[in-house]
Design an enzyme around this catalytic site. Structure first.
Site, PDB file in Angstrom:
ATOM      1  N   ARG A  78       0.813  -1.238   0.000  1.00  0.00           N
ATOM      2  CA  ARG A  78       0.000   0.000   0.000  1.00  0.00           C
ATOM      3  C   ARG A  78       0.838   1.277   0.000  1.00  0.00           C
ATOM      4  NH1 ARG A  78      -2.823  -3.074   3.801  1.00  0.00           N
ATOM      5  NH2 ARG A  78      -4.563  -4.155   2.831  1.00  0.00           N
ATOM      6  N   LYS A 107       2.785  11.412 -11.632  1.00  0.00           N
ATOM      7  CA  LYS A 107       1.949  10.520 -12.444  1.00  0.00           C
ATOM      8  C   LYS A 107       2.720   9.216 -12.617  1.00  0.00           C
ATOM      9  CE  LYS A 107      -0.955  13.516 -15.306  1.00  0.00           C
ATOM     10  NZ  LYS A 107      -1.252  13.955 -16.689  1.00  0.00           N
ATOM     11  N   GLU A 110       9.168  17.930 -25.469  1.00  0.00           N
ATOM     12  CA  GLU A 110       8.527  18.288 -24.189  1.00  0.00           C
ATOM     13  C   GLU A 110       9.115  19.604 -23.660  1.00  0.00           C
ATOM     14  OE1 GLU A 110       5.947  16.631 -23.249  1.00  0.00           O
ATOM     15  OE2 GLU A 110       6.191  14.487 -23.714  1.00  0.00           O
ATOM     16  N   LYS A 124       6.989  22.983 -14.485  1.00  0.00           N
ATOM     17  CA  LYS A 124       6.156  21.828 -14.131  1.00  0.00           C
ATOM     18  C   LYS A 124       5.806  21.854 -12.648  1.00  0.00           C
ATOM     19  CE  LYS A 124       4.880  17.200 -14.814  1.00  0.00           C
ATOM     20  NZ  LYS A 124       4.997  15.943 -15.515  1.00  0.00           N
ATOM     21  N   GLU A 146      -4.767  17.199 -11.983  1.00  0.00           N
ATOM     22  CA  GLU A 146      -5.209  17.553 -13.329  1.00  0.00           C
ATOM     23  C   GLU A 146      -6.712  17.840 -13.424  1.00  0.00           C
ATOM     24  OE1 GLU A 146      -3.121  15.506 -16.544  1.00  0.00           O
ATOM     25  OE2 GLU A 146      -4.901  15.779 -17.783  1.00  0.00           O
ATOM     26  N   ARG A 200      -3.163  21.688 -15.160  1.00  0.00           N
ATOM     27  CA  ARG A 200      -2.172  20.655 -15.502  1.00  0.00           C
ATOM     28  C   ARG A 200      -2.430  20.059 -16.881  1.00  0.00           C
ATOM     29  NH1 ARG A 200       0.537  15.972 -11.630  1.00  0.00           N
ATOM     30  NH2 ARG A 200       1.827  15.103 -13.290  1.00  0.00           N
ATOM     31  N   ASN A 238      -0.435  18.621 -21.611  1.00  0.00           N
ATOM     32  CA  ASN A 238      -0.726  17.626 -22.650  1.00  0.00           C
ATOM     33  C   ASN A 238      -0.788  18.245 -24.051  1.00  0.00           C
ATOM     34  OD1 ASN A 238      -0.934  15.502 -20.779  1.00  0.00           O
ATOM     35  ND2 ASN A 238      -3.001  16.166 -20.247  1.00  0.00           N
ATOM     36  N   HIS A 245      -0.497  16.142 -27.164  1.00  0.00           N
ATOM     37  CA  HIS A 245      -0.613  14.740 -26.772  1.00  0.00           C
ATOM     38  C   HIS A 245      -1.882  14.074 -27.316  1.00  0.00           C
ATOM     39  CE1 HIS A 245       2.661  15.910 -24.219  1.00  0.00           C
ATOM     40  NE2 HIS A 245       2.735  14.749 -23.616  1.00  0.00           N
ATOM     41  N   HIS A 269      -0.925  10.958 -29.182  1.00  0.00           N
ATOM     42  CA  HIS A 269      -1.281   9.597 -28.753  1.00  0.00           C
ATOM     43  C   HIS A 269      -1.942   8.833 -29.904  1.00  0.00           C
ATOM     44  CE1 HIS A 269      -1.221  10.529 -24.150  1.00  0.00           C
ATOM     45  NE2 HIS A 269      -0.039  10.228 -24.625  1.00  0.00           N
ATOM     46  N   HIS A 328       7.489   8.726 -28.142  1.00  0.00           N
ATOM     47  CA  HIS A 328       6.454   9.598 -27.576  1.00  0.00           C
ATOM     48  C   HIS A 328       6.702  11.070 -27.962  1.00  0.00           C
ATOM     49  CE1 HIS A 328       3.593  11.101 -24.620  1.00  0.00           C
ATOM     50  NE2 HIS A 328       4.544  11.862 -24.101  1.00  0.00           N
TER      51      HIS A 328
HETATM   52  P1  NAD Z   1      12.355   5.317 -22.168  1.00  0.00           P
HETATM   53  O1  NAD Z   1      12.217   5.249 -20.705  1.00  0.00           O
HETATM   54  O2  NAD Z   1      11.875   4.166 -22.972  1.00  0.00           O
HETATM   55  O3  NAD Z   1      13.871   5.610 -22.512  1.00  0.00           O
HETATM   56  C1  NAD Z   1      14.257   5.691 -23.861  1.00  0.00           C
HETATM   57  C2  NAD Z   1      15.437   4.768 -24.184  1.00  0.00           C
HETATM   58  O4  NAD Z   1      16.618   5.373 -23.667  1.00  0.00           O
HETATM   59  C3  NAD Z   1      15.350   3.404 -23.543  1.00  0.00           C
HETATM   60  O5  NAD Z   1      15.865   2.442 -24.448  1.00  0.00           O
HETATM   61  C4  NAD Z   1      16.269   3.531 -22.339  1.00  0.00           C
HETATM   62  O6  NAD Z   1      16.804   2.299 -21.914  1.00  0.00           O
HETATM   63  C5  NAD Z   1      17.332   4.427 -22.879  1.00  0.00           C
HETATM   64  N1  NAD Z   1      18.073   5.208 -21.902  1.00  0.00           N
HETATM   65  C6  NAD Z   1      17.614   5.786 -20.776  1.00  0.00           C
HETATM   66  N2  NAD Z   1      18.558   6.560 -20.240  1.00  0.00           N
HETATM   67  C7  NAD Z   1      19.641   6.441 -21.027  1.00  0.00           C
HETATM   68  C8  NAD Z   1      20.940   7.023 -20.977  1.00  0.00           C
HETATM   69  N3  NAD Z   1      21.286   7.911 -20.063  1.00  0.00           N
HETATM   70  N4  NAD Z   1      21.822   6.673 -21.957  1.00  0.00           N
HETATM   71  C9  NAD Z   1      21.453   5.809 -22.944  1.00  0.00           C
HETATM   72  N5  NAD Z   1      20.243   5.261 -23.040  1.00  0.00           N
HETATM   73  C10 NAD Z   1      19.350   5.591 -22.086  1.00  0.00           C
HETATM   74  O7  NAD Z   1      11.607   6.617 -22.768  1.00  0.00           O
HETATM   75  P2  NAD Z   1      11.380   8.092 -22.219  1.00  0.00           P
HETATM   76  O8  NAD Z   1      11.236   8.927 -23.412  1.00  0.00           O
HETATM   77  O9  NAD Z   1      12.362   8.467 -21.182  1.00  0.00           O
HETATM   78  O10 NAD Z   1       9.971   7.981 -21.483  1.00  0.00           O
HETATM   79  C11 NAD Z   1       8.797   7.661 -22.194  1.00  0.00           C
HETATM   80  C12 NAD Z   1       7.775   7.205 -21.191  1.00  0.00           C
HETATM   81  O11 NAD Z   1       7.491   8.259 -20.298  1.00  0.00           O
HETATM   82  C13 NAD Z   1       6.453   6.784 -21.824  1.00  0.00           C
HETATM   83  O12 NAD Z   1       6.050   5.571 -21.239  1.00  0.00           O
HETATM   84  C14 NAD Z   1       5.500   7.903 -21.416  1.00  0.00           C
HETATM   85  O13 NAD Z   1       4.177   7.450 -21.273  1.00  0.00           O
HETATM   86  C15 NAD Z   1       6.080   8.333 -20.111  1.00  0.00           C
HETATM   87  N6  NAD Z   1       5.765   9.708 -19.716  1.00  0.00           N
HETATM   88  C16 NAD Z   1       5.284   9.901 -18.457  1.00  0.00           C
HETATM   89  C17 NAD Z   1       5.004  11.177 -18.023  1.00  0.00           C
HETATM   90  C18 NAD Z   1       4.552  11.392 -16.616  1.00  0.00           C
HETATM   91  O14 NAD Z   1       4.159  12.514 -16.266  1.00  0.00           O
HETATM   92  N7  NAD Z   1       4.603  10.388 -15.771  1.00  0.00           N
HETATM   93  C19 NAD Z   1       5.225  12.279 -18.874  1.00  0.00           C
HETATM   94  C20 NAD Z   1       5.720  12.039 -20.147  1.00  0.00           C
HETATM   95  C21 NAD Z   1       5.993  10.745 -20.572  1.00  0.00           C
HETATM   96  N1  GLY Z   2       3.212  14.894 -18.588  1.00  0.00           N
HETATM   97  C1  GLY Z   2       1.952  15.436 -18.227  1.00  0.00           C
HETATM   98  C2  GLY Z   2       1.741  15.582 -16.776  1.00  0.00           C
HETATM   99  O1  GLY Z   2       2.586  15.269 -15.974  1.00  0.00           O
HETATM  100  O2  GLY Z   2       0.696  16.013 -16.382  1.00  0.00           O
END
Ligand code: NAD
Ligand code: GLY
Length: 355
Positions: A118, A140, A182, A224, A234, A238, A242, A245, A249, A262
């Protein structure tokens, strides 16, 4: 080194940014309740950055849990395997999880932390540009369902976000560019001056100049943090984060997750939102050109795949999380530095832009 705080009352937490945060043991140690730490990462990041982290945590019981690399592993199944590891290794309720990786690792680890017994504390150590400027901040957390991205998750804030900009040196150029989508987003929705600063610092950003990157990441995290502090769940403001997005998406889903990154889909989505804004008289032609040029400068896509038109977009957008009372909610710029959430987009206008 610079630090700022996400102000959320008793759940407030610091974001620390420097080019060597991972070597500064106290940044992590200060946030550990006990000496039991589980680092969730993937083989790619483990191979590059685990040693630096381990060196900083000498004397702490650090255990690594690796999950496969890729968006397709951001699932309940992977989550269950991480929880299985935690149970087998006798993780206590006061153990700390540490997410070492990009947004996939951060979102997954955050949701494990929210759910395991939890809720146990977690720390974000983001290693991609996208995760440093966006996903590690704001709480998130989620995994994907076969029928939709980020459909299972929780709002669950980390105890700290520790950003080491040196990690960006090993990031593939395409991933860096995706993160820039972003970054540019913050300029469009919130800060015209920051947008101009990005235009004027293109070369230094592309050269990964350390001071420039730290300033850029700091401003993104600051924006942010301000937004999340006002609207953690949100309910309004917030949603501006997006931008691009809703359309993005749809592109990701239509193309199959992983084919378009993304950030690439967000880039094309932002240009579509900007053209919609121009047609509504909210952006001038020269502002749309500046937005397009800034994305293009990082080799980001500035249009949707040719195979996609109104019908394909609508099919995906109707299932978007942002649909409310049957209405698709769009984030549309109103000048550079400001944006609105609206469902009031004429269907004919949308058809015109998307076709
Ligand atoms: P990712 O986590 O898949 O990383 C991209 C690639 O880079 C992967 O292959 C990873 O292993 C590699 N990598 C990571 N750090 C590295 C480094 N320092 N050197 C070399 N390679 C490295 O992708 P991302 O773009 O970081 O994140 C995308 C995800 O984030 C999606 O799932 C999306 O939905 C999510 N997201 C979440 C929020 C939120 O608010 N929580 C906001 C935007 C996106
Ligand atoms: N990436 C969108 C949010 O955090 O709300």
């Amino acid at each position: 080194m610079s630090t700022l705080t996400v102000e959320l009352g008793e759940r407030s937490y610091p974001i620390t940014i420097s080019e060597d945060s991972l070597s500064q043991a106290h940044l992590i140690r200060d946030f550990l309740k006990t000496r039991q730490v589980f680092v969730v990462t993937n083989p790619t990041v483990y191979g590059l950055w685990a040693d630096k982290l381990s060196a900083a945590l000498t004397g702490i019981d650090v255990q690594f849990i690796q999950v496969p690399d890729g968006e397709e592993y951001k699932t309940l199944q992977t989550m269950e395997s991480v929880i299985g590891e935690l149970l087998q290794r006798h993780a206590a309720r006061d153990a700390t999880l540490l997410a070492l990786g990009g947004g996939v690792i951060g979102d997954l680890t955050g949701f494990v932390a929210a759910s395991f017994q939890r809720g146990i504390p977690f720390i974000q150590v983001p290693t991609t540009l996208l995760s440093q400027v966006d996903s590690s901040v704001g709480g998130k957390t989620a995994v994907n369902h076969a029928l939709g991205k980020n459909m299972i998750g929780a709002f669950y804030q980390p105890k700290a976000v520790i950003i080491d900009t040196e990690t960006l040196k090993t990031l593939p150029a395409r991933e860096f560019a995706a993160g820039m989508a972003e970054v540019i987003k913050y300029g469009i929705i919130y800060d015209a001056e920051f947008f101009s600063w990005l235009e004027n610092n293109l070369d230094a950003i592309k050269a990964l100049n350390s001071d420039t990157l730290q300033k850029m990441i700091y401003r993104c995290c600051q924006i942010k943090a301000e937004i999340v502090a006002q609207d953690e769940r949100e309910k309004g403001l917030r949603a501006l984060l997006n931008l691009g997005h809703t359309f993005g998406h749809a592109i990701e889903a239509e193309q199959g997750y992983g084919n378009w990154l993304h950030g690439e889909a967000v880039s094309a989505g932002t240009i579509i939102a900007s053209v919609v804004a121009q047609k509504k008289g909210w952006l001038s032609a020269s502002e749309v050109s500046r937005i397009t040029a800034l994305h293009a400068a990082f080799d980001l896509p500035i249009s949707a795949p040719k195979s996609m038109g109104y019908a394909q977009f609508m099919q995906h957008m109707q299932h978007d999380k942002k649909v409310e009372a049957g209405q698709i909610r769009f984030i549309i710029p109103q000048g550079i530095g400001q944006a609105v959430v609206t469902s009031d987009i004429d269907d004919a206008l949308l058809r015109d832009v998307l076709n």
